[in-house]
Design an enzyme around this catalytic site. Structure first.
Site, PDB file in Angstrom:
ATOM      1  N   LYS A 129       1.014  -1.236  -0.061  1.00 31.94           N
ATOM      2  CA  LYS A 129       0.033  -0.081  -0.170  1.00 31.94           C
ATOM      3  C   LYS A 129       0.848   1.415   0.221  1.00 31.94           C
ATOM      4  CE  LYS A 129      -2.345   3.362   1.900  1.00 31.94           C
ATOM      5  NZ  LYS A 129      -1.815   4.196   2.987  1.00 31.94           N
ATOM      6  N   ASP A 177      -6.653   1.483   0.566  1.00 30.49           N
ATOM      7  CA  ASP A 177      -6.347   1.818   2.178  1.00 30.49           C
ATOM      8  C   ASP A 177      -7.858   1.325   2.764  1.00 30.49           C
ATOM      9  OD1 ASP A 177      -8.016   3.746   1.079  1.00 30.49           O
ATOM     10  OD2 ASP A 177      -7.556   5.321   2.694  1.00 30.49           O
TER      11      ASP A 177
END
Length: 213
Positions: A120, A138
DNA sequence: ATCCCGAGGG
DNA sequence: CCCTCTGGAT
């Protein structure tokens, strides 16, 4: 959601948020990288409060290493997971010096090899700093993707793959910010504000809230 | 009590 | 696949 609806949804988000960008406060690749590492399980507002002082003391990897774990910890104790993050920020800065000439590397493999950096965080850096069409998933995008039907998937990776597949290539990079802002301020975790959501015509969420509480 | 631009270790 | 790390806002 059909492919046509996906495109309409993304186009609506684009119109609603013409100049979407990161809400983290940073001045270069290094301060963005550190900010994103600090942002795990924390709000951007709380991260920005801590990084003002942190980056004043340590604006680059060398000064960060010199500041040390305890020095970093002093600045970020108001953020969750601060012990692990202080350790990672110092270790990551040391690796930048040892292996990358003090610069932030531009490839996924090198980024994900940095302490505290997973897929991420690497996706955010690749997108924001290096202009790549990555989709960093996210908590907001995971929720929004599933709730709306835009990108169903049990894991961040599954949702990422769906979004990459369904969003037209030329819209993918800015879509990251459009989706995050939409998740943060409209398609919120607790009380989604569907009454002013531009994606309502395409959204599969059965419990649309059509007026403020 | 739940949520916030997750990652690493077992 | 868990589990843990962690504090402030709501």
């Amino acid at each position: 959601m059909t492919q046509r609806e996906v495109v309409s949804f993304i186009e609506a988000l684009a119109l609603a948020n013409p100049n979407a960008s990161s809400e983290l406060v940073f001045t270069n690749a290094y301060t963005l990288l550190v900010s994103v590492v600090l942002s795990a399980q924390a709000t951007d507002v709380s991260v920005n409060k801590a990084t003002v002082g942190l980056f004043a003391d340590a604006p680059d990897p060398a000064t960060m290493v010199r500041l040390g774990e305890d020095g970093v910890a002093r600045h970020i104790r108001t953020i969750g997971l601060w012990r692990a993050k202080a350790k990672n920020v110092v270790a990551l800065s040391q690796v930048l010096i040892d292996r990358h000439g003090g610069e932030v590397p531009s490839d996924r493999l090198s980024l994900e090899a940095l302490p505290g950096v997973g897929r991420k965080t690497a996706n955010v850096v690749l997108n924001v700093v290096f202009g790549e069409s990555t989709m960093a998933v996210d908590t907001h995008i995971l929720r929004l993707g599933n709730r709306t039907g835009l990108a169903p998937g049990a894991t961040p990776r599954a949702v990422e793959d769906q979004l990459v597949k369904r969003i037209p290539r030329d819209m993918l990079r800015p879509s990251h910010h459009w989706l995050i802002l939409h998740g943060r301020y409209v398609c919120k975790a607790r009380a989604p504000e569907c009454w002013h959501c531009v994606g309502r015509p395409y959204c599969h969420y059965p419990d649309k809230r059509l007026e403020p509480v």
